[in-house]
Design an enzyme around this catalytic site. Structure first.
Site, PDB file in Angstrom:
ATOM      1  N   SER A   1       0.799  -1.230   0.000  1.00 22.29           N
ATOM      2  CA  SER A   1       0.000   0.000   0.000  1.00 22.29           C
ATOM      3  C   SER A   1       0.830   1.278   0.000  1.00 22.29           C
ATOM      4  O   SER A   1       0.267   2.365  -0.211  1.00 22.29           O
ATOM      5  CB  SER A   1      -0.953   0.000   1.203  1.00 22.29           C
ATOM      6  OG  SER A   1      -1.904  -1.039   1.066  1.00 22.29           O
TER       7      SER A   1
ATOM      8  N   HIS B   1     -15.049  -0.917   2.989  1.00 13.66           N
ATOM      9  CA  HIS B   1     -14.969   0.403   3.609  1.00 13.66           C
ATOM     10  C   HIS B   1     -16.161   1.287   3.264  1.00 13.66           C
ATOM     11  O   HIS B   1     -16.232   2.435   3.699  1.00 13.66           O
ATOM     12  CB  HIS B   1     -13.690   1.113   3.156  1.00 13.66           C
ATOM     13  CG  HIS B   1     -12.425   0.506   3.683  1.00 13.66           C
ATOM     14  ND1 HIS B   1     -11.724  -0.465   3.008  1.00 13.66           N
ATOM     15  CD2 HIS B   1     -11.742   0.728   4.839  1.00 13.66           C
ATOM     16  CE1 HIS B   1     -10.649  -0.806   3.707  1.00 13.66           C
ATOM     17  NE2 HIS B   1     -10.641  -0.113   4.821  1.00 13.66           N
TER      18      HIS B   1
ATOM     19  N   CYS C   1      -7.777   1.618   1.606  1.00 16.93           N
ATOM     20  CA  CYS C   1      -8.785   0.818   0.901  1.00 16.93           C
ATOM     21  C   CYS C   1      -8.229   0.323  -0.433  1.00 16.93           C
ATOM     22  O   CYS C   1      -7.784   1.121  -1.260  1.00 16.93           O
ATOM     23  CB  CYS C   1     -10.038   1.652   0.666  1.00 16.93           C
ATOM     24  SG  CYS C   1     -11.273   0.828  -0.373  1.00 16.93           S
TER      25      CYS C   1
END
Length: 647
Positions: free
Chosen positions: A327, A370, A383
């Site tokens: 991420s 989410h 997310c």
């Protein structure tokens, strides 16, 4: 029977003629010999005098002092210390075995070192000094000197040896020196005569190897007089060589030591970079090793223990290690979408926990999803589905172009061993290297830093510095050479939209400072030093549908080598970025739990220049931090004392 007078006369004439011929030949021979003697004694007198002189005078090379290396504040990182050794010259020794036997009664000789010396004495030229015993004591030197009449060809010498006073802190960056090997010589077209001296040491890895040309210096020489048996009578003259250049690097000793101590229990790497100059302030790879072991000659058992260690202490993970960025790559995808005008920061994407793409389900890390998230929330909460959607809109070429613009997928020019380029894949890359066409699922995976994407901790620090400054900041390791400042890595403007960068930076700030942020528990309380960051967790194994159905196995329940990598990147202070930090913990599990706390602690240490006050930490952590600081102080090397070894 009586000979006639006529016969006597004929015989006498023949004898006289023979005598004249023989006498003439003798005279001619003597004349030629005389002329030759005159030619040799008069016309070639200088040449023969030189030959005679060379039998009496020997010329020996004097190895130069290697350039020293200092940290950014002038503290010694690599130095030269006196080293006593005993050398032998074969053609002066005569019976080598007998001389060695007599020497062994005076000095304890290491069997392995003696075996190497015997091979060198046999293979090398007879006038080459070969080290028989290295790093001996002053007492050994004294005994040998007192017994020189019984040790022809043996000379006690004082030389210089490399020492790394910071030990393991700089093993991967500075590297180490070692004796020239046959392999080293094979790589060089015209080796310097210095390299042919037995046991002469050159850089093997790291800065020592990459800047060997600057650090080695040039040899001097000395003329010594020897007697008929080859014993040295006196030194006639000497011409000193030129010492190698002293070098100052950008690393801060204390920060480097702290980073190593903080990473000590993990297989990990940390990079701290100055956002203004690109200076690497710390570049740590853990675990490390003591480079002094290699200078002295590491034992088979010691080397085997390093090779067998599953945490891999020998490679420099900070620049050689390549990992899926997870991420931490999402800022790249976000900026690519923003710069292409294909998303508005306030636009929301619905995340139900997965996204169907070409009949395949791509999951978000949060099983229940989410809900509706915009750009800011997607980074704050990390997310995945939001970035799957961005990949479908912009494609892999835009993502990879932005990644390279931010410093990923490039081999940055640093004087270190095996600097990895990483990988920012494209359609052509897959076709050439995998003989397969690119599919949309590849883009979806790449958008969250998985799939084919690979980066190093160094590249992640560069990416973060560029996000913080909108400049093409490049890393610098060498600050100056012999006092001459080297070009810094300030970099030119990247040309990215400041509005778009501002949105990404605000989201990174929320990661660390918003209660819902994935790194909120590792925030900095001191307002002047607030950081903006991003957590990352990269998978190293495939998760099957069956496992997802019954619940994904927790990292803590997996063998260490199957756990996810943990990553964190940040810059600070948020309002006026000074440093960028990247931390990767191999198989650490989660970026928020394993990497973010380490990065936060290193960031504070860099900003304060010392152990930060406890008030900079969340109140609930202060007791633990106080104990940690005390433990790390004991683990770190002491400062340089009175500064006598500073530049």
């Amino acid at each position: 029977m009586k000979r006639l007078p006529r016969d006597n006369a004929d015989s006498l004439r023949r004898i006289t003629r023979r005598a004249l011929i023989l006498g003439g030949a003798q005279a001619a021979f003597i004349g030629v010999l005389g002329l030759r003697m005159r030619f040799m004694q008069v016309e070639q007198a200088d040449q023969f005098r030189l030959l005679a002189e060379e039998n009496r005078i020997k010329i020996r090379l004097i190895p130069p002092a290697r350039g020293r290396i200092f940290d950014r504040n002038g503290a010694v990182v690599a130095e030269n210390v006196p080293s006593y050794r005993i050398t032998m010259v074969r053609e002066e020794a005569g019976d080598v075995d007998a001389v060695i036997a007599r020497l062994a009664k005076l000095v304890e000789l290491d069997p392995d070192e003696l075996d190497r010396a015997r091979r060198d004495l046999q293979d090398l030229r007879g006038d080459t000094p070969v080290t028989v015993a290295d790093r001996v004591s002053w007492g050994d030197i004294s005994r040998v000197a007192a017994n020189t009449p019984a040790l022809p060809g043996v000379t006690p010498e004082v030389g210089l040896s490399r020492r790394y006073p910071r030990g393991a802190d700089y093993a991967h960056l500075v590297g180490y020196v070692g004796p020239v090997s046959e392999r080293d010589l094979e790589r060089i077209d015209a080796p310097d005569q210095l390299l042919l001296i037995p046991r002469f040491q050159i850089g093997k890895i790291g800065l020592e190897a990459q800047r060997e040309d600057v650090l080695r210096g040039t040899a001097g020489n000395k003329r010594i007089e020897v007697n008929a048996s080859g014993r040295v009578i006196r030194e006639l003259d000497r011409r000193e060589g030129q010492a190698g250049a002293d070098m100052q690097i950008t690393i801060d000793n204390e920060l480097q030591s702290y980073a190593h101590a903080r990473l000590a229990e993990d297989s990990a790497a940390a990079v701290v970079m100055d956002c203004e100059t690109g200076d690497l302030l710390a570049c740590a790879s853990s675990p490390s090793f003591d480079p002094n072991l290699f200078v002295r000659g590491i034992s088979v058992n010691e080397y085997k223990s390093l090779l067998d260690n599953k945490y891999r202490p020998l490679p420099n993970k900070a620049v050689q290690g390549i990992y899926p960025p997870g991420s931490t790559f999402k800022m790249v995808t976000a900026l690519a979408a923003l710069e292409a005008g294909l998303v508005d920061p306030s636009e929301t994407v619905y995340c139900p926990g997965h996204l169907e793409v070409s009949g395949r389900r791509f999951h978000c890390w949060k099983r229940g999803g989410h809900g509706n998230v915009d750009l800011h929330q997607s980074l704050r909460n990390s997310c995945d589905v939001y970035y799957y959607e961005m990949a479908l809109r912009i494609g892999i070429e835009n993502i990879s172009d932005m990644a390279r613009r931010l410093g990923l997928g490039l081999e940055h020019d640093l004087p270190l061993t095996s600097v990895a380029a990483g990988l920012t894949p494209t359609k052509d890359w897959k076709l050439i290297n995998k003989s397969q066409s690119w599919v949309i699922g590849d883009s979806v995976n790449a958008a969250i830093g998985q799939g084919f994407v690979l980066t190093s901790p160094l590249q992640l620090a560069i990416m973060t510095a560029r996000l913080a400054t909108n400049r093409s900041v490049t890393p610098r390791l060498i600050k100056s050479i012999d006092g001459v400042e080297q070009p810094n890595g300030h970099g030119d403007e990247l040309g990215l939209s400041e509005n778009n960068l501002r949105e990404v930076r605000k989201a990174m700030h929320a990661v660390s400072n918003n209660r819902r942020g994935t790194a909120y528990s590792s925030r900095i309380i001191e307002d002047a030093f607030r950081m903006a960051g991003k957590t990352g967790t990269s998978q190293v194994r495939n998760i099957t549908a069956a496992e997802r159905a019954r619940g994904v196995t927790r990292n803590s329940d997996l063998p260490w080598e199957r756990r996810d990598h943990a990553l964190f990147v940040n810059f600070a202070p948020f309002d006026a970025p000074k440093i960028a930090v990247a931390v990767v913990v191999e198989h650490g599990g989660g970026g928020s739990t394993a990497a973010a706390p380490v990065a936060r602690d290193i960031t504070l240490q860099a900003l304060y220049g010392e152990d930060p006050p406890l008030s900079a930490y969340p109140a609930k952590d202060r007791g633990r931090i106080q104990s940690q600081q005390e433990r790390l102080r004991r683990a770190r090397p002491t400062r340089d004392g009175d500064g006598s070894d500073r530049a």
